[in-house]
Scaffold this motif. Structure first.
Motif, PDB file in Angstrom:
ATOM      1  N   ILE A  13      36.689  -4.777   5.843  1.00 55.60           N
ATOM      2  CA  ILE A  13      35.641  -3.903   5.323  1.00 55.60           C
ATOM      3  C   ILE A  13      34.315  -4.111   6.044  1.00 55.60           C
ATOM      4  O   ILE A  13      33.598  -3.161   6.349  1.00 55.60           O
ATOM      5  N   SER A  14      33.972  -5.366   6.305  1.00 55.37           N
ATOM      6  CA  SER A  14      32.704  -5.658   6.986  1.00 55.37           C
ATOM      7  C   SER A  14      32.670  -5.038   8.385  1.00 55.37           C
ATOM      8  O   SER A  14      31.621  -4.542   8.832  1.00 55.37           O
ATOM      9  N   ASP A  15      33.804  -5.050   9.081  1.00 58.69           N
ATOM     10  CA  ASP A  15      33.869  -4.448  10.421  1.00 58.69           C
ATOM     11  C   ASP A  15      33.633  -2.934  10.345  1.00 58.69           C
ATOM     12  O   ASP A  15      32.886  -2.358  11.155  1.00 58.69           O
ATOM     13  N   ILE A  16      34.274  -2.288   9.381  1.00 59.72           N
ATOM     14  CA  ILE A  16      34.104  -0.839   9.220  1.00 59.72           C
ATOM     15  C   ILE A  16      32.650  -0.518   8.889  1.00 59.72           C
ATOM     16  O   ILE A  16      32.068   0.439   9.423  1.00 59.72           O
ATOM     17  N   ALA A  23      26.522  -0.292   4.250  1.00 60.35           N
ATOM     18  CA  ALA A  23      26.762  -1.557   3.563  1.00 60.35           C
ATOM     19  C   ALA A  23      28.256  -1.728   3.276  1.00 60.35           C
ATOM     20  O   ALA A  23      28.951  -0.742   3.026  1.00 60.35           O
ATOM     21  N   PRO A  24      28.759  -2.975   3.300  1.00 63.60           N
ATOM     22  CA  PRO A  24      30.163  -3.212   2.950  1.00 63.60           C
ATOM     23  C   PRO A  24      30.518  -2.669   1.565  1.00 63.60           C
ATOM     24  O   PRO A  24      31.640  -2.197   1.348  1.00 63.60           O
ATOM     25  N   SER A  25      29.561  -2.731   0.625  1.00 60.78           N
ATOM     26  CA  SER A  25      29.827  -2.223  -0.719  1.00 60.78           C
ATOM     27  C   SER A  25      30.086  -0.720  -0.699  1.00 60.78           C
ATOM     28  O   SER A  25      30.883  -0.200  -1.492  1.00 60.78           O
ATOM     29  N   THR A  26      29.405  -0.005   0.223  1.00 62.43           N
ATOM     30  CA  THR A  26      29.632   1.439   0.349  1.00 62.43           C
ATOM     31  C   THR A  26      31.047   1.710   0.836  1.00 62.43           C
ATOM     32  O   THR A  26      31.731   2.614   0.336  1.00 62.43           O
ATOM     33  N   VAL A  27      31.492   0.936   1.822  1.00 60.63           N
ATOM     34  CA  VAL A  27      32.858   1.085   2.331  1.00 60.63           C
ATOM     35  C   VAL A  27      33.865   0.792   1.228  1.00 60.63           C
ATOM     36  O   VAL A  27      34.844   1.514   1.037  1.00 60.63           O
ATOM     37  N   SER A  28      33.618  -0.268   0.474  1.00 60.60           N
ATOM     38  CA  SER A  28      34.530  -0.644  -0.601  1.00 60.60           C
ATOM     39  C   SER A  28      34.644   0.459  -1.644  1.00 60.60           C
ATOM     40  O   SER A  28      35.745   0.799  -2.095  1.00 60.60           O
ATOM     41  N   ARG A  29      33.492   1.052  -2.019  1.00 61.33           N
ATOM     42  CA  ARG A  29      33.520   2.129  -3.009  1.00 61.33           C
ATOM     43  C   ARG A  29      34.282   3.347  -2.477  1.00 61.33           C
ATOM     44  O   ARG A  29      35.044   3.985  -3.205  1.00 61.33           O
ATOM     45  N   ALA A  30      34.081   3.649  -1.208  1.00 64.08           N
ATOM     46  CA  ALA A  30      34.768   4.799  -0.621  1.00 64.08           C
ATOM     47  C   ALA A  30      36.274   4.589  -0.584  1.00 64.08           C
ATOM     48  O   ALA A  30      37.053   5.480  -0.935  1.00 64.08           O
ATOM     49  N   LEU A  31      36.685   3.412  -0.163  1.00 65.38           N
ATOM     50  CA  LEU A  31      38.116   3.128  -0.048  1.00 65.38           C
ATOM     51  C   LEU A  31      38.799   3.074  -1.408  1.00 65.38           C
ATOM     52  O   LEU A  31      39.999   3.338  -1.521  1.00 65.38           O
ATOM     53  N   ASN A  32      38.038   2.718  -2.441  1.00 64.84           N
ATOM     54  CA  ASN A  32      38.621   2.569  -3.763  1.00 64.84           C
ATOM     55  C   ASN A  32      38.354   3.750  -4.682  1.00 64.84           C
ATOM     56  O   ASN A  32      38.612   3.689  -5.889  1.00 64.84           O
ATOM     57  N   GLY A  33      37.815   4.854  -4.097  1.00 60.66           N
ATOM     58  CA  GLY A  33      37.627   6.065  -4.879  1.00 60.66           C
ATOM     59  C   GLY A  33      36.547   5.973  -5.937  1.00 60.66           C
ATOM     60  O   GLY A  33      36.576   6.710  -6.926  1.00 60.66           O
TER      61      GLY A  33
END
Length: 358
Positions: A13-16, A23-33
């Motif tokens: 996630i940090s790489d993406i 922010a990594p939290s933004t990626v996490s929210r996107a991936l988890n809907g």
């Protein structure tokens, strides 16, 4: 095909987040809907994750929740939640373990749901069965061993990692401290302080950690030609109250018969033992030296200063998360048994035996 970084590791996630400048939290929210990410941004994140071969968790539609002793409804596909079954959520050792595992897994888009079994075998078996039916991605198990438990584990199709437990018949991944060495270290520390009568408060006999610590203590006593007095071998359930109850049994014996030192199966029970002894006028370590296991956060507080054997819970939690992710990513070639080396942490609850003054 899954892409890899130049060093051969997989993208996380940090790489993406770094590639897209978010922010990594933004990626996490996107991936988890989750809510809070615009549709255009979400699509960019999902597209890059797919290009890099990042494994996107299947997402449940209802909001994710953290629960204790509550089971989720059955779902038809696995979600991004991993179950963690522990015996006592009030034990700070388990809190540190969960924190460390969650810190590692959140970077990969997974979350932890805790189940508190209260060291009840039947409840643990019920939880295991429900996790298999509840769409979980994996299971961390920090619990006692039993034949029924091992039989149920063999029927599960989801990834399982044993943590701080060593089931000889379990064919999967596990991470645990060398509890035999931990028990040996504790005993030798007291023997070096000239204690010759040393008691032991051990945990449940079905707990591999408890039995192996006791075996290490027994070996040390044998190596130094010391006798184990069965009157001062107590069993407890790893809780603070059981430490108090063990102290009452200890205090009921004539002072001249009592061991000058006690090894206690975990820090929580040791705190109960020390508290009860002090309430009855004993001084620690002047009247009785106490050593235990876990090195929980409260052990170093002034006024407690508990001598203990650390299991390096931070390392244990990282290894547990690594083993789980290896299975989730399909990278497992063979089961691993990771053994953590324990470390003696000397503080103020142990001292030289009064029977052998300087």
């Amino acid at each position: 095909m899954k892409a890899t970084k130049p060093d051969g590791t997989r993208y996380n996630i940090s790489d993406i987040a770094d590639m897209l400048g978010v922010a990594p939290s933004t990626v996490s929210r996107a991936l988890n809907g989750k809510k809070g990410v615009g549709e255009q941004q979400r699509n960019k994140i999902l597209a890059l994750a797919q290009k890099l071969g990042y494994e996107i968790p299947a997402v449940r539609q209802e909001p994710a929740v953290s629960a204790v002793s509550a089971l989720p409804p059955s779902v038809s596909q696995k979600n991004n939640t991993i179950a963690l079954v522990i015996g006592d959520i009030r034990n700070p050792f388990y809190a540190d373990l969960e924190y460390g595992i969650q810190e590692c897994l959140s970077q990969e888009g997974y979350q932890i749901m805790i189940f508190n079994s209260e060291y009840d075998i039947d409840k643990e078996l019920s939880i295991l069965q429900k996790t298999a039916e509840g769409g979980f991605s994996g299971l961390f198990l920090v619990t006692a061993q039993s034949e029924k438990m091992e039989a149920v584990l063999k029927t599960l199709s989801l990834p399982v990692v044993l943590v701080n437990r060593n089931f000889p018949g379990f064919p999967g991944d596990s991470v645990f401290a060398d509890n035999f060495q931990a028990g040996y270290l504790a005993a030798v520390h007291l023997i070096d302080l000239y204690h010759r009568k040393i008691g032991f408060i051990r945990g449940p006999l079905l707990s591999s950690a408890s039995t192996q610590r006791f075996e290490g203590y027994s070996q040390a006593m044998s190596n130094f030609g010391l006798t184990i007095d069965d009157r001062f071998i107590y069993d407890c359930d790893l809780k603070i109250e059981s430490g108090r109850q063990s102290a009452k049994v200890y205090l009921a014996c004539p002072p001249e018969d009592r061991p000058s030192a006690m090894i206690i199966v975990n820090d929580l029970a040791a705190l109960g033992f020390i508290d009860e002894c002090r309430k009855n006028g004993l001084s620690i370590p002047q009247d009785v030296s106490v050593i235990s296991f876990d090195n929980i956060i409260y052990s170093s507080i002034e006024g407690i200063n508990l001598t203990t054997v650390s299991q390096h819970v931070d390392e244990m939690s990282r290894e547990a998360a690594r083993l789980m992710l290896k299975q989730l990513h399909g990278d497992q070639t063979h089961p691993e048994r990771v053994i953590i080396t324990p470390e003696l942490v000397v503080r103020g609850s142990t001292a030289r035996s009064a029977d052998f003054p300087d």
